[in-house]
Design a protein around this motif. Structure first.
Motif, mmCIF file in Angstrom:
data_model
loop_
_atom_site.group_PDB
_atom_site.id
_atom_site.type_symbol
_atom_site.label_atom_id
_atom_site.label_comp_id
_atom_site.label_asym_id
_atom_site.label_seq_id
_atom_site.Cartn_x
_atom_site.Cartn_y
_atom_site.Cartn_z
ATOM 1 N N GLY A 168 30.995 -15.878 -32.146
ATOM 2 C CA GLY A 168 30.417 -16.396 -30.906
ATOM 3 C C GLY A 168 30.188 -15.305 -29.880
ATOM 4 N N ALA A 169 31.173 -14.418 -29.747
ATOM 5 C CA ALA A 169 31.034 -13.316 -28.788
ATOM 6 C C ALA A 169 29.919 -12.364 -29.218
ATOM 7 C CB ALA A 169 32.360 -12.574 -28.667
ATOM 8 N N ALA A 170 29.852 -12.066 -30.522
ATOM 9 C CA ALA A 170 28.822 -11.154 -31.014
ATOM 10 C C ALA A 170 27.431 -11.760 -30.837
ATOM 11 C CB ALA A 170 29.077 -10.826 -32.488
ATOM 12 N N ALA A 171 27.307 -13.045 -31.138
ATOM 13 C CA ALA A 171 26.008 -13.695 -31.000
ATOM 14 C C ALA A 171 25.537 -13.699 -29.549
ATOM 15 C CB ALA A 171 26.090 -15.124 -31.534
ATOM 16 N N PHE A 172 26.487 -13.918 -28.621
ATOM 17 C CA PHE A 172 26.138 -13.879 -27.199
ATOM 18 C C PHE A 172 25.644 -12.491 -26.815
ATOM 19 C CE2 PHE A 172 27.293 -13.038 -22.764
ATOM 20 C CZ PHE A 172 26.637 -14.077 -22.124
ATOM 21 N N ALA A 173 26.365 -11.454 -27.243
ATOM 22 C CA ALA A 173 26.001 -10.083 -26.890
ATOM 23 C C ALA A 173 24.658 -9.682 -27.512
ATOM 24 C CB ALA A 173 27.093 -9.117 -27.346
ATOM 25 N N GLU A 174 24.391 -10.218 -28.702
ATOM 26 C CA GLU A 174 23.172 -9.835 -29.419
ATOM 27 C C GLU A 174 22.016 -10.790 -29.153
ATOM 28 O OE1 GLU A 174 24.525 -9.671 -33.453
ATOM 29 O OE2 GLU A 174 26.066 -8.159 -32.986
ATOM 30 N N LYS A 175 22.262 -11.777 -28.283
ATOM 31 C CA LYS A 175 21.220 -12.735 -27.885
ATOM 32 C C LYS A 175 20.603 -13.447 -29.103
ATOM 33 C CE LYS A 175 19.783 -10.612 -23.524
ATOM 34 N NZ LYS A 175 20.653 -9.529 -23.291
ATOM 35 N N ARG A 176 21.469 -14.005 -29.937
ATOM 36 C CA ARG A 176 21.032 -14.737 -31.116
ATOM 37 C C ARG A 176 21.902 -15.979 -31.276
ATOM 38 N NH1 ARG A 176 24.910 -14.133 -34.909
ATOM 39 N NH2 ARG A 176 26.214 -12.241 -34.812
ATOM 40 N N ALA A 177 21.460 -16.877 -32.122
ATOM 41 C CA ALA A 177 22.255 -18.067 -32.397
ATOM 42 C C ALA A 177 23.435 -17.714 -33.295
ATOM 43 C CB ALA A 177 21.397 -19.128 -33.077
ATOM 44 N N PRO A 178 24.617 -18.251 -33.019
ATOM 45 C CA PRO A 178 25.775 -17.946 -33.873
ATOM 46 C C PRO A 178 25.657 -18.605 -35.235
ATOM 47 C CG PRO A 178 26.346 -19.592 -32.234
ATOM 48 C CD PRO A 178 24.965 -19.149 -31.908
ATOM 49 N N VAL A 179 26.307 -18.008 -36.205
ATOM 50 C CA VAL A 179 26.399 -18.572 -37.550
ATOM 51 C C VAL A 179 27.876 -18.875 -37.804
ATOM 52 C CG1 VAL A 179 25.993 -18.216 -40.009
ATOM 53 C CG2 VAL A 179 24.399 -17.240 -38.333
ATOM 54 N N TRP A 180 28.237 -20.144 -37.689
ATOM 55 C CA TRP A 180 29.642 -20.517 -37.787
ATOM 56 C C TRP A 180 30.088 -20.610 -39.243
ATOM 57 C CZ3 TRP A 180 30.849 -19.664 -33.125
ATOM 58 C CH2 TRP A 180 30.105 -20.134 -32.041
ATOM 59 N N LYS A 181 31.319 -20.213 -39.490
ATOM 60 C CA LYS A 181 31.896 -20.292 -40.819
ATOM 61 C C LYS A 181 33.100 -21.241 -40.869
ATOM 62 C CE LYS A 181 30.357 -15.664 -42.130
ATOM 63 N NZ LYS A 181 29.222 -16.229 -42.902
ATOM 64 N N GLY A 182 33.538 -21.726 -39.718
ATOM 65 C CA GLY A 182 34.671 -22.649 -39.687
ATOM 66 C C GLY A 182 35.991 -21.980 -40.044
ATOM 67 N N ARG A 183 36.104 -20.698 -39.737
ATOM 68 C CA ARG A 183 37.377 -20.000 -39.983
ATOM 69 C C ARG A 183 37.563 -18.871 -38.987
ATOM 70 N NH1 ARG A 183 34.202 -18.196 -44.536
ATOM 71 N NH2 ARG A 183 33.760 -15.958 -44.357
ATOM 72 N N ILE A 194 47.710 -24.944 -30.292
ATOM 73 C CA ILE A 194 46.477 -25.513 -30.833
ATOM 74 C C ILE A 194 45.306 -24.543 -30.702
ATOM 75 C CG2 ILE A 194 44.774 -27.361 -30.533
ATOM 76 C CD1 ILE A 194 47.136 -29.137 -29.584
ATOM 77 N N LEU A 195 45.196 -23.897 -29.551
ATOM 78 C CA LEU A 195 44.039 -23.047 -29.283
ATOM 79 C C LEU A 195 44.196 -21.622 -29.787
ATOM 80 C CD1 LEU A 195 42.945 -24.157 -25.697
ATOM 81 C CD2 LEU A 195 42.295 -25.096 -27.919
ATOM 82 N N GLY A 196 45.440 -21.171 -29.986
ATOM 83 C CA GLY A 196 45.653 -19.805 -30.451
ATOM 84 C C GLY A 196 44.866 -19.469 -31.703
ATOM 85 N N PRO A 197 44.954 -20.276 -32.768
ATOM 86 C CA PRO A 197 44.183 -19.974 -33.978
ATOM 87 C C PRO A 197 42.671 -19.955 -33.751
ATOM 88 C CG PRO A 197 45.928 -21.548 -34.451
ATOM 89 C CD PRO A 197 45.865 -21.424 -32.961
ATOM 90 N N VAL A 198 42.202 -20.758 -32.799
ATOM 91 C CA VAL A 198 40.765 -20.768 -32.503
ATOM 92 C C VAL A 198 40.350 -19.452 -31.856
ATOM 93 C CG1 VAL A 198 38.938 -21.907 -31.182
ATOM 94 C CG2 VAL A 198 40.748 -23.279 -32.233
ATOM 95 N N LEU A 199 41.135 -18.995 -30.893
ATOM 96 C CA LEU A 199 40.775 -17.792 -30.147
ATOM 97 C C LEU A 199 40.851 -16.534 -30.997
ATOM 98 C CD1 LEU A 199 42.598 -18.639 -26.790
ATOM 99 C CD2 LEU A 199 40.210 -19.042 -27.409
ATOM 100 N N SER A 200 41.616 -16.586 -32.084
ATOM 101 C CA SER A 200 41.723 -15.413 -32.967
ATOM 102 C C SER A 200 40.907 -15.581 -34.251
ATOM 103 C CB SER A 200 43.190 -15.170 -33.332
ATOM 104 O OG SER A 200 43.739 -16.279 -34.029
ATOM 105 N N SER A 201 40.041 -16.573 -34.294
ATOM 106 C CA SER A 201 39.294 -16.882 -35.514
ATOM 107 C C SER A 201 38.064 -16.002 -35.677
ATOM 108 C CB SER A 201 38.851 -18.348 -35.485
ATOM 109 O OG SER A 201 37.877 -18.560 -34.472
ATOM 110 N N ASP A 202 37.534 -15.990 -36.904
ATOM 111 C CA ASP A 202 36.262 -15.311 -37.165
ATOM 112 C C ASP A 202 35.147 -15.933 -36.333
ATOM 113 O OD1 ASP A 202 37.545 -13.715 -39.006
ATOM 114 O OD2 ASP A 202 36.826 -14.820 -40.759
ATOM 115 N N ASP A 203 35.186 -17.256 -36.140
ATOM 116 C CA ASP A 203 34.157 -17.921 -35.343
ATOM 117 C C ASP A 203 34.161 -17.440 -33.897
ATOM 118 O OD1 ASP A 203 33.077 -19.338 -37.408
ATOM 119 O OD2 ASP A 203 33.809 -21.307 -36.769
#
Length: 258
Positions: free
Chosen positions: A243-258, A230-239
């Motif tokens: 999420g990791a990039a937004a955290f590193a860049e100190k900005r709000a994430p922009v989710w795409k649902g994929r 169940i979680l494998g596809p989530v952990l390898s997703s664009d989202d």
């Protein structure tokens, strides 16, 4: 000219949330076939639209629901819809999180609607109960199975065998209710909770619910494998990368649902 059909249910989009309102206050928001079909259709919309993250189920007029419409039942109506069951939700709730916003009584099938939801926000004046035994009946729409998983077994047993109601304060104390609000504030409280959920990655939210709901049926030998599926596809997703990039860049994430 035929009379216009009565509006018994409203489904309204509010951002990433679908607010589903049983709108039969004169009948204490009791569930007839039209209500059941409306809830089922709204849940299909919720599950099928990638722009929706959460749902809210509530009742109009300061009353959540008195359960099955007994007058309609005596006319031969059965408010069940396919594999979703009673009220279009109790046997197959949505795959996305749904919050019950409870004002006033949620009794019998109305309480079973609440138990079909994942989270509960209730007014301090709300009450909950499965009083079917007082009429020689039993809570057959999931109440007897779900209630002992949400509150202590002995408390659930007392409610089921006496048919007595439980106050919102006790429901909160035992863990059935997540948040209490002032009278009239349950829907706004549910909106606030839905907003906090909707700010997160939609794939992660849906998968997290799936693991929590499904894992009690998994054996210890299969649990990690099933979770990984169940979680494998989530952990390898664009989202996940976003999420990791937004955290590193100190900005709000922009989710795409994929």
């Amino acid at each position: 000219m035929s009379a216009p059909e009565e509006t018994v249910l409203r489904a309204e989009r509010e951002g990433t949330t679908l607010v589903i309102t049983i709108d039969r206050p004169k009948a204490r928001n009791s569930v007839n076939l039209a209500v059941a079909e409306g809830i089922a259709a709204a849940l299909e919309e919720l599950d099928g639209d990638d722009d929706l993250v959460t749902g809210i189920l509530t009742g109009a007029g300061g009353f959540f629901s008195a359960g099955m419409d007994l007058k309609a039942f005596l006319r031969g109506e059965r408010p069940h819809v396919g594999d979703r069951g009673f009220a279009g939700i109790t046997q197959r709730p949505p795959s996305k999180p749904i919050i019950a916003a409870v004002e006033g009584p949620a009794l019998a099938g109305g309480c079973e609607l609440v138990l079909s939801c994942d989270l509960v926000v209730a007014s301090e004046e709300a009450s909950f109960g499965i009083p079917e035994v007082k009429r020689g009946l039993a809570a057959a729409a999931g109440g007897l199975m779900r209630l002992p998983t949400r509150i202590p077994r002995t408390v659930a047993m007392e409610l089921a065998l006496t048919g007595d109601p439980m106050s919102a304060a006790d429901a909160h104390r035992w863990g059935l209710v997540n948040h209490l609000t002032a009278p009239g504030g349950a829907l706004d409280g549910a909106r606030e909770l839905a907003g906090r959920i909707g700010a997160n990655g939609p794939l992660a939210v849906r998968a997290s619910k799936q693991v929590i709901v499904s894992s009690p049926d998994w054996s210890s030998d299969e649990a990690w494998r099933r979770q990984g599926e169940i979680l494998g596809p989530v952990l390898s997703s664009d989202d996940a990368r976003e999420g990791a990039a937004a955290f590193a860049e100190k900005r709000a994430p922009v989710w795409k649902g994929r």
